[in-house]
Write an enzyme that holds these catalytic residues in place. Structure first.
Site, mmCIF file in Angstrom:
data_model
loop_
_atom_site.group_PDB
_atom_site.id
_atom_site.type_symbol
_atom_site.label_atom_id
_atom_site.label_comp_id
_atom_site.label_asym_id
_atom_site.label_seq_id
_atom_site.Cartn_x
_atom_site.Cartn_y
_atom_site.Cartn_z
ATOM 1 N N TYR A 113 6.285 69.211 13.689
ATOM 2 C CA TYR A 113 5.996 67.847 14.160
ATOM 3 C C TYR A 113 7.291 67.056 14.119
ATOM 4 O O TYR A 113 8.369 67.605 14.339
ATOM 5 C CB TYR A 113 4.867 67.250 13.294
ATOM 6 N N LYS A 168 -18.025 82.213 27.149
ATOM 7 C CA LYS A 168 -16.985 82.685 28.062
ATOM 8 C C LYS A 168 -15.630 82.680 27.363
ATOM 9 O O LYS A 168 -14.837 83.626 27.482
ATOM 10 C CB LYS A 168 -16.949 81.766 29.282
#
Length: 476
Positions: A113, A168
Site C-alpha cells: 500500500y 461459474k
C-alpha cells in the site's frame, strides 16, 4: 419419474436408543419411502442414546419431505432436525477473496500500500497496458448477468441469479485457475448494461456474459467486443456452440460420416441455436435446417421478426424445406436441440437417416429422453450429468479464458473458437471413441490445458494477442 439426485440431498439427524435392530428399522423406513442413503455419520452418544446424521438423496423437494415424515412414524426414533445440503453449501456464498501474500510487517504494508504503491500507479499511468502485468487484470474475468435468462429458471432477476454466477466463478478457478468475479446488474436495459460493462472493463482481463436473454445478448456482446480492449464472450452462445462442434466432430468420426455431407436439423433459433449454426457453417457444414416454434425457417418466408432469424433464413436450408420439425427431421443425419422438452418424438428419430446422431440439450428435460430414443439412435447426447455424452460448457470456458489471459488477447475470434472445439474433440483419441463416449468428461483435467494452449496459439497466429503464451505450468 425423476431419479434420485444429490441436488435434492437432505441430511436428517436422528436420535434413538442404541439397541439391536434400531439401525435396521431406520434404513428400512428410508427404503420404504424410496430414499437413497448416501452416508451415515455418528454425531455423539449420550445417555444411552445415539445421534446419527443420515444423508439421503431424494427425487425432488416434496419427496425429501415425505421421507422425513415417514421417519417420524418410526417408534423410539426422534427426528432432531433436517438440513438441505444444497442450501448449506450456499450459506454465506461460495467464493471469497484472499491476499496473495501476508501483511505482517511495516515494510510489507509500505510496499503493498502507501507509499510504495504510488510508484506502481505512476508506471501504469505512463503505460496503461502494464495494468495487465501489475494488477489482477492478468488473471481476472468478470462474470456478468442481468438474471433475465437463467438456465431452467427464466427471468429471475439479478439477486436470484447470483448463486449461479458464483458457481461459474468457482468453475473458472477449479478448472483453469482463473480468478472470476460475479457481477449481477440490476437492469435489463441493453444500453445500461453496455455502459456499465464499459465502465468496469479496466478492472478485468476478459468479460464472460451469462444468462442474458436473446436477442439482447447478441447485440450486447457484439458492441462490447468492438468497443473494449479485452475480449467479451457470451458463453450461452459460443461456449455451447464450441462443445457441440467438438462432440459432433467425434460423433461423425465414429459413424463414418463427413460434416460437409450430412443434413443437420437444429431446433431452437435463439442465441445458442444461431451460434451453433454459425460455427457449424464455418467448420464446413453445408446442409443445415433450423426450426423455431413455427417450423422450418427458410428464405421463402416473409421477413423475419429479428436480425438473427433473418440471417438464418438467408444462410441455411439450401433446399428450402418447409413444415414442422417432424417433417424436416425425416432423413436427417443429425439433430441438435436447444429448445424445449419432449419436442422430438420416438417416431421422429426412427425416421432419421442411418446411424442418427441426436444432441438433445434442453435442460433440465431434453427434447427426447435417451430411453425413448435408444431403439433408433446411434449416438445420443444431452446436457445432463446423469446420462452419457454430457454437452457441458465447462469443457470450454475455463480453458478458453485461460488461453485468452495467457496471451492478453483483445478478442475471441472464430479461429480461436474452432481451435477450442478441435482441442476438446482431440482429447479423446479416435481409437478410444465409443458411442457413449464422444465428448470428454467435465472432470477430465486434460481438457482445460489443451484448450488453453490451442486458443493461445490461434490468438497469436491471428494477430489478436498482446504477447506470446506463457508456459501453462506457470499458471495452471
Amino acid at each position: 419419474m425423476n431419479q434420485h439426485s444429490p441436488s435434492y440431498a437432505i441430511t436428517i439427524r436422528l436420535r434413538y436408543t442404541d439397541s439391536p435392530g434400531a439401525m435396521g428399522k431406520i434404513t428400512t423406513a428410508i427404503g420404504e419411502a424410496d430414499g437413497a442413503i448416501g452416508a451415515v455419520d455418528i454425531v455423539n452418544i449420550r445417555g444411552g442414546k445415539i445421534s446419527r446424521d443420515f444423508t439421503v438423496n431424494a427425487r425432488d423437494v416434496d419427496h425429501g419431505k415425505r421421507i422425513v415424515e415417514h421417519l417420524r412414524t418410526v417408534e423410539e426414533v426422534e427426528v432432531v432436525h433436517t438440513s438441505d445440503r444444497v442450501f448449506l453449501m450456499h450459506l454465506g456464498g461460495k467464493i471469497e477473496v484472499l491476499p496473495k501474500m501476508p501483511i505482517k510487517t511495516r515494510d510489507d504494508l509500505s510496499m503493498a500500500y502507501t507509499p510504495g504503491v504510488a510508484r506502481v500507479c505512476n508506471a501504469i499511468a505512463e503505460d496503461p497496458d502494464s495494468s495487465f502485468a501489475l494488477t489482477i487484470r492478468q488473471n481476472t474475468v468478470a462474470v456478468i448477468s442481468d438474471g433475465s435468462a437463467v438456465l431452467g429458471l427464466g427471468n429471475i432477476g439479478p439477486r436470484a441469479a447470483m448463486p449461479v454466477m458464483e458457481g461459474k466463478a468457482m468453475l473458472f478457478k477449479e478448472f483453469a485457475n482463473v480468478d472470476a468475479f460475479p457481477i449481477c446488474l440490476d437492469t435489463q436495459d441493453t444500453e445500461a448494461i453496455i455502459e456499465t460493462v464499459r465502465q468496469l472493463a479496466p478492472t478485468f482481463g476478459g468479460v464472460n456474459l451469462e444468462d442474458i436473454s436473446a436477442p439482447r445478448c447478441i447485440e450486447i456482446e457484439e458492441r462490447l467486443d468492438k468497443e473494449l480492449e479485452i475480449p467479451v464472450f457470451h458463453d450461452d452462445q459460443h461456449g455451447t456452440a464450441i462443445v457441440v462442434l467438438a462432440g459432433l466432430k467425434n460423433s461423425l468420426l465414429r459413424v463414418g460420416k463427413q460434416l460437409s455431407n450430412v443434413r443437420i436439423v437444429v431446433n431452437g433459433a435463439g442465441a445458442a441455436g444461431t451460434a451453433i449454426v454459425k460455427l457449424l457453417l464455418i467448420s464446413g457444414a453445408k446442409d443445415i435446417v433450423v426450426c423455431d416454434r413455427e417450423g422450418a425457417i427458410h428464405a421463402g418466408e416473409p421477413s423475419q421478426p429479428d436480425a438473427s432469424k433473418q440471417w438464418i433464413a438467408d444462410n441455411t436450408n439450401p433446399n428450402g424445406l418447409a413444415g414442422k420439425l417432424s417433417d424436416v427431421v425425416r432423413g436427417a443425419d443429425v439433430f441438435v436441440g436447444v429448445s424445449a422438452p419432449n419436442v422430438l418424438q420416438t417416431e421422429d428419430v426412427a425416421a432419421m437417416a442411418s446411424d442418427p446422431i441426436v444432441f438433445a440439450l434442453a435442460n433440465p428435460d431434453p427434447e427426447i429422453l435417451p430411453s425413448k430414443a435408444a431403439p433408433h439412435v446411434r449416438i445420443m447426447a444431452t446436457g445432463r450429468s446423469d446420462f452419457p455424452n454430457q454437452i457441458n460448457n465447462v469443457l470450454c470456458f475455463p480453458g478458453l479464458f485461460r488461453g485468452v489471459l495467457d496471451v492478453r488477447a483483445t478478442t475471441i475470434n472464430n479461429e480461436m473458437k474452432l481451435a477450442a472445439a478441435e482441442a476438446i474433440a482431440a482429447t479423446i483419441p479416435e481409437s478410444d471413441l465409443l458411442d457413449d463416449y464422444v465428448i470428454p468428461s467435465v472432470f477430465d483435467r486434460r481438457v482445460s490445458k489443451v484448450v488453453a494452449q490451442a486458443v493461445s496459439k490461434a490468438a497469436v497466429e491471428t494477430g489478436v494477442a498482446r504477447r506470446r503464451n506463457k508456459p501453462a505450468d506457470e499458471i495452471m
